[in-house]
Motif scaffolding. Structure first.
Motif, short mmCIF file in Angstrom:
data_model
loop_
_atom_site.label_atom_id
_atom_site.label_comp_id
_atom_site.label_asym_id
_atom_site.label_seq_id
_atom_site.Cartn_x
_atom_site.Cartn_y
_atom_site.Cartn_z
N THR A 1 0.83 -1.21 0.00
CA THR A 1 0.00 0.00 0.00
C THR A 1 0.86 1.26 0.00
O THR A 1 0.58 2.21 -0.73
N SER A 2 1.92 1.27 0.82
CA SER A 2 2.76 2.47 0.88
C SER A 2 3.44 2.73 -0.46
O SER A 2 3.57 3.89 -0.88
N THR B 1 0.59 3.86 -3.05
CA THR B 1 0.14 5.23 -2.78
C THR B 1 1.27 6.23 -3.01
O THR B 1 1.02 7.37 -3.39
N VAL C 1 0.72 9.51 -5.26
CA VAL C 1 0.96 10.85 -4.73
C VAL C 1 2.11 11.52 -5.49
O VAL C 1 2.02 12.71 -5.80
N CYS D 1 -1.34 13.76 3.00
CA CYS D 1 -2.40 12.78 2.66
C CYS D 1 -1.81 11.38 2.52
O CYS D 1 -2.44 10.40 2.92
N TRP D 2 -0.59 11.29 1.97
CA TRP D 2 0.07 9.99 1.83
C TRP D 2 0.29 9.36 3.19
O TRP D 2 0.04 8.17 3.39
N ALA E 1 -1.40 10.01 5.94
CA ALA E 1 -2.71 9.68 6.52
C ALA E 1 -3.30 8.42 5.87
O ALA E 1 -3.87 7.57 6.56
N THR E 2 -3.15 8.29 4.55
CA THR E 2 -3.68 7.12 3.84
C THR E 2 -3.05 5.83 4.35
O THR E 2 -3.71 4.80 4.42
N ASN E 3 -1.80 5.90 4.73
CA ASN E 3 -1.10 4.72 5.21
C ASN E 3 -1.18 4.56 6.73
O ASN E 3 -0.52 3.67 7.28
N THR F 1 -0.34 8.92 10.73
CA THR F 1 -0.58 10.27 11.23
C THR F 1 0.21 10.57 12.50
O THR F 1 0.41 11.73 12.84
#
Length: 195
Positions: A58-59, A62, A66, A101-102, A104-106, A109
């Motif tokens: 996922t990282s 994304t 991004v 956002c990247w 936060a998506t992963n 935070t």
């Protein structure tokens, strides 16, 4: 990344005026350049501080998305009406927002709080400055290559005998306003009748 001002079009309006194909070509170029630079930045960060950001499927996916979107923000630099500092500020804020956002998506935070947040901002600023340094170096190299080519063409023209009629540098390049935009009809002489 290439120099963002060297887009092959003078403005976004010019790109749109040349058809959808040109817009797609420019968008693809911006996205792939952004993805490449983002990937290099991520790998450099991993080399400097291994394990600071977990590498998962996922990282990585994304990151590609991004980074491509940050590359698309490069289009801001082709807006002729805005001064460069405004374009740079918008691009930097957009890139910072997308990077946040990247995280936060992963689910990272926690990297935005306290000292880690400061680390994130400093890392972002360092990467952003390094990318701009690379863009500047690339622009200088490309300008140097272009100047060498032009000098070679001037020397070649001088060797071909144009020097006597036009001077040592050959004929002067016409101003943009002097270049006809439509073909000029050529005068045709009537055929001889044979008498």
């Amino acid at each position: 990344m290439t120099d963002s001002r060297d887009t092959g079009a003078d403005s976004v309006a010019d790109m749109a005026g040349n058809g959808d194909r040109d817009v797609i070509v420019h968008a693809t170029t911006y996205a792939t350049t952004g993805t490449g630079l983002g990937s290099v930045a991520f790998l450099a960060l991993q080399a400097i501080d291994p394990g600071s950001i977990p590498v998962t499927r996922t990282s990585v996916l994304t990151l590609f998305l991004v980074a491509a979107l940050i590359g698309e923000l490069t289009w801001l630099f082709s807006l002729d009406r805005w001064p460069f500092p405004a374009q740079l500020a918008l691009h930097c804020l957009g890139a910072l927002g997308l990077s946040t956002c990247w995280l936060a998506t992963n689910g990272w935070t926690d990297m935005l709080g306290n000292a880690r947040g400061l680390w994130f901002l400093l890392t972002f600023a360092g990467i952003y400055a390094a990318v701009w340094a690379l863009v500047g170096i690339d622009a200088r190299i490309n300008a140097h290559r272009m100047n060498l080519r032009l000098a070679g063409l001037r020397r070649q023209r001088g060797a071909d005998g144009d020097e006597g009629r036009h001077g040592p540098d050959g004929p002067a390049a016409p101003a943009v306003s002097d270049v006809p935009t439509t073909p000029v009809p050529q005068r045709q002489d009537p055929e001889p009748t044979g008498t």
